[in-house]
Write a protein that holds these residues in place. Structure first.
Motif, PDB file in Angstrom:
ATOM      1  N   GLU A 190      10.268  12.153  -5.955  1.00 47.37           N
ATOM      2  CA  GLU A 190       9.292  13.011  -6.618  1.00 47.37           C
ATOM      3  C   GLU A 190       8.772  14.082  -5.664  1.00 47.37           C
ATOM      4  OE1 GLU A 190       6.447  10.205  -7.989  1.00 47.37           O
ATOM      5  OE2 GLU A 190       7.703   9.470  -9.635  1.00 47.37           O
ATOM      6  N   TYR A 191       8.534  13.705  -4.416  1.00 47.26           N
ATOM      7  CA  TYR A 191       8.052  14.647  -3.399  1.00 47.26           C
ATOM      8  C   TYR A 191       9.090  15.744  -3.144  1.00 47.26           C
ATOM      9  CZ  TYR A 191       6.764  16.347   1.269  1.00 47.26           C
ATOM     10  OH  TYR A 191       6.454  17.146   2.350  1.00 47.26           O
ATOM     11  N   LEU A 192      10.384  15.381  -3.212  1.00 47.84           N
ATOM     12  CA  LEU A 192      11.465  16.340  -2.953  1.00 47.84           C
ATOM     13  C   LEU A 192      11.882  17.101  -4.211  1.00 47.84           C
ATOM     14  CD1 LEU A 192      13.727  14.117  -0.647  1.00 47.84           C
ATOM     15  CD2 LEU A 192      12.135  15.912   0.059  1.00 47.84           C
ATOM     16  N   ASN A 193      11.224  16.833  -5.323  1.00 44.85           N
ATOM     17  CA  ASN A 193      11.534  17.493  -6.595  1.00 44.85           C
ATOM     18  C   ASN A 193      12.959  17.223  -7.071  1.00 44.85           C
ATOM     19  OD1 ASN A 193       8.962  18.799  -6.965  1.00 44.85           O
ATOM     20  ND2 ASN A 193       9.561  20.260  -5.368  1.00 44.85           N
ATOM     21  N   VAL A 194      13.438  16.004  -6.818  1.00 44.45           N
ATOM     22  CA  VAL A 194      14.732  15.591  -7.362  1.00 44.45           C
ATOM     23  C   VAL A 194      14.648  15.691  -8.889  1.00 44.45           C
ATOM     24  CG1 VAL A 194      16.168  13.538  -7.753  1.00 44.45           C
ATOM     25  CG2 VAL A 194      15.383  14.105  -5.444  1.00 44.45           C
ATOM     26  N   PRO A 195      15.721  16.121  -9.559  1.00 43.92           N
ATOM     27  CA  PRO A 195      15.687  16.252 -11.021  1.00 43.92           C
ATOM     28  C   PRO A 195      15.102  15.026 -11.703  1.00 43.92           C
ATOM     29  CG  PRO A 195      17.739  17.145 -10.189  1.00 43.92           C
ATOM     30  CD  PRO A 195      17.031  16.543  -8.999  1.00 43.92           C
ATOM     31  N   SER A 196      14.193  15.255 -12.655  1.00 44.25           N
ATOM     32  CA  SER A 196      13.498  14.160 -13.311  1.00 44.25           C
ATOM     33  C   SER A 196      14.444  13.241 -14.082  1.00 44.25           C
ATOM     34  CB  SER A 196      12.437  14.716 -14.274  1.00 44.25           C
ATOM     35  OG  SER A 196      13.030  15.551 -15.254  1.00 44.25           O
ATOM     36  N   SER A 197      15.561  13.795 -14.559  1.00 43.60           N
ATOM     37  CA  SER A 197      16.532  12.963 -15.279  1.00 43.60           C
ATOM     38  C   SER A 197      17.058  11.840 -14.397  1.00 43.60           C
ATOM     39  CB  SER A 197      17.694  13.818 -15.783  1.00 43.60           C
ATOM     40  OG  SER A 197      18.395  14.410 -14.695  1.00 43.60           O
ATOM     41  N   ILE A 198      17.130  12.088 -13.097  1.00 40.02           N
ATOM     42  CA  ILE A 198      17.601  11.085 -12.146  1.00 40.02           C
ATOM     43  C   ILE A 198      16.489  10.089 -11.818  1.00 40.02           C
ATOM     44  CG2 ILE A 198      18.404  10.747  -9.768  1.00 40.02           C
ATOM     45  CD1 ILE A 198      19.899  13.405 -10.042  1.00 40.02           C
ATOM     46  N   ILE A 199      15.282  10.590 -11.643  1.00 39.62           N
ATOM     47  CA  ILE A 199      14.154   9.720 -11.284  1.00 39.62           C
ATOM     48  C   ILE A 199      13.871   8.697 -12.374  1.00 39.62           C
ATOM     49  CG2 ILE A 199      11.667   9.679 -10.829  1.00 39.62           C
ATOM     50  CD1 ILE A 199      11.996  12.354  -9.402  1.00 39.62           C
ATOM     51  N   THR A 257       9.366  11.266   5.063  1.00 39.66           N
ATOM     52  CA  THR A 257      10.438  12.232   4.805  1.00 39.66           C
ATOM     53  C   THR A 257      10.828  12.969   6.077  1.00 39.66           C
ATOM     54  OG1 THR A 257       9.749  12.562   2.501  1.00 39.66           O
ATOM     55  CG2 THR A 257      11.063  14.309   3.514  1.00 39.66           C
ATOM     56  N   ASN A 258       9.855  13.488   6.784  1.00 39.82           N
ATOM     57  CA  ASN A 258      10.137  14.231   8.016  1.00 39.82           C
ATOM     58  C   ASN A 258      10.758  13.329   9.082  1.00 39.82           C
ATOM     59  OD1 ASN A 258       9.097  16.617   6.944  1.00 39.82           O
ATOM     60  ND2 ASN A 258       7.032  16.215   7.705  1.00 39.82           N
ATOM     61  N   HIS A 259      10.306  12.080   9.136  1.00 44.24           N
ATOM     62  CA  HIS A 259      10.850  11.140  10.123  1.00 44.24           C
ATOM     63  C   HIS A 259      12.334  10.886   9.863  1.00 44.24           C
ATOM     64  CE1 HIS A 259      11.002   7.715  12.883  1.00 44.24           C
ATOM     65  NE2 HIS A 259      11.656   7.065  11.931  1.00 44.24           N
ATOM     66  N   ILE A 260      12.700  10.661   8.596  1.00 37.33           N
ATOM     67  CA  ILE A 260      14.100  10.381   8.269  1.00 37.33           C
ATOM     68  C   ILE A 260      14.970  11.606   8.537  1.00 37.33           C
ATOM     69  CG2 ILE A 260      15.722   9.794   6.425  1.00 37.33           C
ATOM     70  CD1 ILE A 260      13.493   8.154   5.128  1.00 37.33           C
ATOM     71  N   VAL A 261      14.499  12.777   8.163  1.00 31.63           N
ATOM     72  CA  VAL A 261      15.272  14.008   8.389  1.00 31.63           C
ATOM     73  C   VAL A 261      15.521  14.206   9.882  1.00 31.63           C
ATOM     74  CG1 VAL A 261      15.227  16.529   8.226  1.00 31.63           C
ATOM     75  CG2 VAL A 261      14.506  15.133   6.271  1.00 31.63           C
ATOM     76  N   ASN A 262      14.496  14.028  10.695  1.00 34.02           N
ATOM     77  CA  ASN A 262      14.656  14.191  12.141  1.00 34.02           C
ATOM     78  C   ASN A 262      15.574  13.118  12.718  1.00 34.02           C
ATOM     79  OD1 ASN A 262      12.972  16.447  12.339  1.00 34.02           O
ATOM     80  ND2 ASN A 262      11.132  15.195  12.530  1.00 34.02           N
ATOM     81  N   TRP A 263      15.462  11.892  12.200  1.00 33.49           N
ATOM     82  CA  TRP A 263      16.326  10.793  12.655  1.00 33.49           C
ATOM     83  C   TRP A 263      17.786  11.109  12.351  1.00 33.49           C
ATOM     84  CZ3 TRP A 263      19.640   7.321  10.233  1.00 33.49           C
ATOM     85  CH2 TRP A 263      20.007   6.195  10.977  1.00 33.49           C
ATOM     86  N   THR A 316       0.822  -1.198   0.000  1.00 34.03           N
ATOM     87  CA  THR A 316       0.000   0.000   0.000  1.00 34.03           C
ATOM     88  C   THR A 316       0.863   1.258   0.000  1.00 34.03           C
ATOM     89  OG1 THR A 316      -0.101  -0.088   2.426  1.00 34.03           O
ATOM     90  CG2 THR A 316      -1.867  -1.160   1.201  1.00 34.03           C
ATOM     91  N   LYS A 317       0.248   2.356  -0.402  1.00 30.99           N
ATOM     92  CA  LYS A 317       0.953   3.624  -0.530  1.00 30.99           C
ATOM     93  C   LYS A 317       1.298   4.174   0.848  1.00 30.99           C
ATOM     94  CE  LYS A 317       0.612   8.018  -2.979  1.00 30.99           C
ATOM     95  NZ  LYS A 317      -0.276   8.869  -3.831  1.00 30.99           N
ATOM     96  N   MET A 318       2.506   4.703   0.982  1.00 29.88           N
ATOM     97  CA  MET A 318       2.957   5.241   2.263  1.00 29.88           C
ATOM     98  C   MET A 318       2.635   6.731   2.359  1.00 29.88           C
ATOM     99  SD  MET A 318       7.050   5.761   1.763  1.00 29.88           S
ATOM    100  CE  MET A 318       7.663   6.753   0.398  1.00 29.88           C
ATOM    101  N   ASN A 319       2.744   7.257   3.560  1.00 31.50           N
ATOM    102  CA  ASN A 319       2.610   8.696   3.816  1.00 31.50           C
ATOM    103  C   ASN A 319       3.966   9.335   3.546  1.00 31.50           C
ATOM    104  OD1 ASN A 319       2.471  11.296   4.948  1.00 31.50           O
ATOM    105  ND2 ASN A 319       1.000  10.661   6.497  1.00 31.50           N
ATOM    106  N   THR A 320       4.172   9.801   2.322  1.00 22.93           N
ATOM    107  CA  THR A 320       5.490  10.277   1.882  1.00 22.93           C
ATOM    108  C   THR A 320       6.004  11.426   2.730  1.00 22.93           C
ATOM    109  OG1 THR A 320       4.900   9.623  -0.370  1.00 22.93           O
ATOM    110  CG2 THR A 320       6.803  11.057  -0.124  1.00 22.93           C
ATOM    111  N   GLU A 321       5.146  12.383   3.039  1.00 19.06           N
ATOM    112  CA  GLU A 321       5.570  13.537   3.836  1.00 19.06           C
ATOM    113  C   GLU A 321       6.005  13.112   5.235  1.00 19.06           C
ATOM    114  OE1 GLU A 321       3.917  17.924   5.360  1.00 19.06           O
ATOM    115  OE2 GLU A 321       2.583  16.534   4.309  1.00 19.06           O
ATOM    116  N   ALA A 322       5.235  12.231   5.858  1.00 19.24           N
ATOM    117  CA  ALA A 322       5.564  11.772   7.210  1.00 19.24           C
ATOM    118  C   ALA A 322       6.877  10.997   7.223  1.00 19.24           C
ATOM    119  CB  ALA A 322       4.433  10.905   7.759  1.00 19.24           C
TER     120      ALA A 322
END
Length: 268
Positions: free
Chosen positions: A182-191, A13-19, A5-11
């Protein structure tokens, strides 16, 4: 076989940054050092590290690198520097170092074994380089392995890209890493680029080496974790499941902690 199932991308992301921020502060280091390859995993991990606000050193380490990988790496570093003031970069061209080492050690008539050994040697030279920069900057080396690579098929070099201090995305499937990218707007060429370890100096992809792409392997990994067997599937699904199962079995020496020979107490 179906995907998760789809994850909560924002949550997430914030969890990893804080970790990452909490771990660095607890370790009393300045920040992080990371190798930039031009792939989605290093792009996402480096962006997450940058979001901590702590100093981040992005290191390019070409060794006879394919030009497309170099250009994507430079594009991402530019993206990071434009967005984060705490990001600096460095280039350590290891091509001559690699060639010097090759000249100092024996070769082999088995071309496949030789090429694989040299590929792993490239990864280990890069690990040594990252720890050099980490020492200079009093920082930690951030790993870029995802869950399928690190705990599914063991697609990494022991004491190479597997030699790190922290693994921020190692609990994320490749599809989840892409979603965060995609959520972080990483360059599309990389994605959209085909994943590659960049260890052979050509354009061969991870799929070329593994025999399956990450979406297929992710589904097989989830099925394997639920106790599925090869006979539960047919056609391509069975083929991929067997690929996953074989790689998971033969790479346990990388996936599991280093075995320690415990001495019986009566022998001491």
């Amino acid at each position: 076989m179906t995907n998760k199932t789809k994850m909560n991308t924002e949550a997430v992301t914030n969890h990893i940054v804080n970790w990452l921020k909490d771990y660095a502060q607890s370790a009393r280091v300045n920040g992080y050092v990371i190798g930039i390859s031009g792939g989605i995993d290093s792009a996402v991990t480096s962006t997450l590290c940058a979001m901590t606000g702590l100093p981040l050193v992005c290191v390019e380490m070409p060794i006879h690198q394919d030009p497309s990988q170099v250009s994507r790496a430079k594009e991402h570093i530019t993206f990071l520097k434009d967005k984060f003031s705490n990001v600096t970069s460095a280039v350590a061209d290891l091509t001559s170092t690699f060639e010097t080492l090759k000249a100092a050690v024996p070769t082999s008539d088995d071309e496949a074994i030789l090429n694989l050994t040299l590929a792993n040697t490239r990864a280990r030279l890069r690990m040594t380089t990252l720890y050099y920069y980490a020492g200079l900057h009093r920082s930690l080396v951030a790993g870029t392995g995802n869950k399928v690579e690190d705990f599914g098929v063991g697609f990494f070099t022991k004491y190479g890209d597997g030699g790190v201090d922290v693994s921020p995305i190692a609990d994320l499937m490749k599809s989840e890493v892409r979603a965060i990218g995609e959520y972080l707007n990483v360059p599309s060429s990389i994605i959209i680029a085909k994943p590659t370890d960049g260890l052979f100096g050509d354009e061969r992809s991870d799929e070329d080496q593994l025999g399956a792409n990450y979406d297929e392997l992710e589904i097989a990994m989830l099925a394997h974790e639920k106790g599925a067997k090869a006979e539960d599937f047919t056609g391509r699904e069975r083929e991929v499941f067997e690929i996953y199962s074989r790689l998971n079995r033969i790479n346990q020496h990388k996936i599991n902690p280093i075995p320690v020979c415990l001495i019986p107490i009566e022998f001491k």
